[in-house]
Motif scaffolding. Sequence first.
Motif, PDB file in Angstrom:
ATOM      1  N   LEU A 177       4.472   6.829 -17.951  1.00  0.00           N
ATOM      2  CA  LEU A 177       4.154   5.635 -17.184  1.00  0.00           C
ATOM      3  C   LEU A 177       5.402   4.930 -16.676  1.00  0.00           C
ATOM      4  O   LEU A 177       5.384   4.260 -15.649  1.00  0.00           O
ATOM      5  CB  LEU A 177       3.344   4.662 -18.056  1.00  0.00           C
ATOM      6  CG  LEU A 177       1.923   5.109 -18.395  1.00  0.00           C
ATOM      7  CD1 LEU A 177       1.302   4.127 -19.387  1.00  0.00           C
ATOM      8  CD2 LEU A 177       1.079   5.218 -17.159  1.00  0.00           C
ATOM      9  N   THR A 178       6.506   5.075 -17.405  1.00  0.00           N
ATOM     10  CA  THR A 178       7.719   4.382 -17.011  1.00  0.00           C
ATOM     11  C   THR A 178       8.340   4.983 -15.754  1.00  0.00           C
ATOM     12  O   THR A 178       9.238   4.395 -15.161  1.00  0.00           O
ATOM     13  CB  THR A 178       8.750   4.409 -18.152  1.00  0.00           C
ATOM     14  OG1 THR A 178       9.077   5.778 -18.444  1.00  0.00           O
ATOM     15  CG2 THR A 178       8.183   3.749 -19.409  1.00  0.00           C
ATOM     16  N   VAL A 219       1.239   3.959  -6.670  1.00  0.00           N
ATOM     17  CA  VAL A 219      -0.055   3.381  -6.990  1.00  0.00           C
ATOM     18  C   VAL A 219      -1.121   4.053  -6.131  1.00  0.00           C
ATOM     19  O   VAL A 219      -0.944   4.238  -4.930  1.00  0.00           O
ATOM     20  CB  VAL A 219      -0.045   1.852  -6.730  1.00  0.00           C
ATOM     21  CG1 VAL A 219      -1.424   1.270  -6.964  1.00  0.00           C
ATOM     22  CG2 VAL A 219       0.985   1.180  -7.622  1.00  0.00           C
ATOM     23  N   THR A 220      -2.212   4.450  -6.759  1.00  0.00           N
ATOM     24  CA  THR A 220      -3.290   5.119  -6.051  1.00  0.00           C
ATOM     25  C   THR A 220      -4.546   4.273  -6.138  1.00  0.00           C
ATOM     26  O   THR A 220      -5.082   4.072  -7.230  1.00  0.00           O
ATOM     27  CB  THR A 220      -3.557   6.517  -6.636  1.00  0.00           C
ATOM     28  OG1 THR A 220      -2.358   7.282  -6.574  1.00  0.00           O
ATOM     29  CG2 THR A 220      -4.654   7.233  -5.856  1.00  0.00           C
ATOM     30  N   LEU A 221      -4.995   3.775  -5.026  1.00  0.00           N
ATOM     31  CA  LEU A 221      -6.162   2.899  -5.002  1.00  0.00           C
ATOM     32  C   LEU A 221      -7.322   3.542  -4.263  1.00  0.00           C
ATOM     33  O   LEU A 221      -7.125   4.325  -3.334  1.00  0.00           O
ATOM     34  CB  LEU A 221      -5.820   1.568  -4.318  1.00  0.00           C
ATOM     35  CG  LEU A 221      -4.763   0.689  -4.989  1.00  0.00           C
ATOM     36  CD1 LEU A 221      -4.553  -0.584  -4.173  1.00  0.00           C
ATOM     37  CD2 LEU A 221      -5.148   0.347  -6.418  1.00  0.00           C
ATOM     38  N   TYR A 271      -3.783   2.071 -12.050  1.00  0.00           N
ATOM     39  CA  TYR A 271      -4.425   2.867 -11.004  1.00  0.00           C
ATOM     40  C   TYR A 271      -3.672   4.162 -10.707  1.00  0.00           C
ATOM     41  O   TYR A 271      -4.027   4.892  -9.789  1.00  0.00           O
ATOM     42  CB  TYR A 271      -4.627   1.998  -9.758  1.00  0.00           C
ATOM     43  CG  TYR A 271      -5.514   0.821 -10.116  1.00  0.00           C
ATOM     44  CD1 TYR A 271      -6.892   0.903  -9.988  1.00  0.00           C
ATOM     45  CD2 TYR A 271      -4.965  -0.334 -10.681  1.00  0.00           C
ATOM     46  CE1 TYR A 271      -7.708  -0.136 -10.387  1.00  0.00           C
ATOM     47  CE2 TYR A 271      -5.789  -1.380 -11.081  1.00  0.00           C
ATOM     48  CZ  TYR A 271      -7.151  -1.279 -10.939  1.00  0.00           C
ATOM     49  OH  TYR A 271      -7.976  -2.297 -11.351  1.00  0.00           O
ATOM     50  N   THR A 272      -2.632   4.445 -11.535  1.00  0.00           N
ATOM     51  CA  THR A 272      -1.992   5.759 -11.507  1.00  0.00           C
ATOM     52  C   THR A 272      -2.583   6.658 -12.596  1.00  0.00           C
ATOM     53  O   THR A 272      -2.278   7.851 -12.640  1.00  0.00           O
ATOM     54  CB  THR A 272      -0.467   5.644 -11.730  1.00  0.00           C
ATOM     55  OG1 THR A 272      -0.217   5.237 -13.087  1.00  0.00           O
ATOM     56  CG2 THR A 272       0.147   4.621 -10.780  1.00  0.00           C
TER      57      THR A 272
END
Length: 400
Positions: free
Chosen positions: A37-38, A43-45, A373-374
């Motif tokens: 995550l770092t 970002v995927t929306l 959202y990733t």
Amino acid sequence: MAHLLNSSFLVSSVPSSPLLVRSLKRRCPCLQSRAALTSTPPVTLRYNKLGDSDLLISEVTLGTMTWGNQNTEKEAHEQLSYAFDNGVNILDTAEMYPVPVSKEKQGNTDRIINPWLKTRARDQVIIATKVSGFSTNETSLRDNPKGTRVDAANIKESVEKSLKRLGTDYVDLLQIHWPDRYVPLFGEYLYDPSKWRESVPFSEQLQALHDVIKEGKVRYIGVSNETSFGVMEFVHLATTLGLPKIISIQNSYSLIVRCAFEGNLVEVCQPQCCNVGLLAYSPLAGGILSGKYLDKDSQEAKRGRLGLFPGYMSRYLKSQANEAVKKYAEVARRHGLTPAQLALAFVRDQSFVTSSIIGATTMEQLKENLSTYTLPRPLPAEIMSEIHDIFSTHRDPALI
């Protein structure tokens, strides 16, 4: 594609190119590790139709209610730019913001949005705002200091003042912030018949909303903090009287505030019934689901709104609520997530949620929230099973 009801599209934010729309694809069922995550992947929306309107909104709505109180104009503009550069296309404000409400600061949130809005093409920003419901306390909102109602005069004045503060000639969505009639609000659970009062008829409210739509000042209308009865009355009268239909409901929904919506509003708002889209507010339950209030003496807790404003949203600090939050936080950490990511992913994955309203007081919080959202969708069955186990013994622990 925009005419399809409840259609959902996947958009990946690519800094150097326009947003690309592509078909939905199931992603790897394995959750990323905390280390992964770092690396902050794009970002995927997803984008969903809001009710039966032609608004295609991002599954994240940027909340604004701390701006002008806990946040400066510079900080707010940084949040706006980051969110919209990463695919968010809708913001939510209200005439009474920022909160907690004060006569001196009322309207500052809109005034802060105003200069930023001028930096973007107006049709690329969906603005949702709210007209206040019945109140004898909010005397600073109107020229007439008697308080607020949801009638023609109040709606007209509210809209005109909001447009002036925002610096635009229309808003995309106008919501009734809370009903004109008595209903249990803000953590109250049981309806008290003794509190019934005369209220502005639903038909009169709709006619007044129709008037501001005809004037071109409002595109669509919605409700907030509403019940099944209210939604069905608005929809029924709109159909029978030929007046505008509500397209949205903005109600609280989170890991610790579920029953009121899941119990009956889900059915009412379904596409097959009233087709009203949920804009879920407080998906982090006033920030408590981030886990920062578990240690009330920590600096993070003291800097949070529940620490800064004693008594505000105090229902979220009850022992049972904290016990549930502690358990959810443990689930998150076992699976390599932050507590906020777990809470937001749970709301994200509900089929009846059109968009989650996410507010933040720091860029770090906003980035963490959007990182949800990733993550692969949906949350794995193992996590959902653990959430269900907690819910079975801690149902809506913040109810008053």
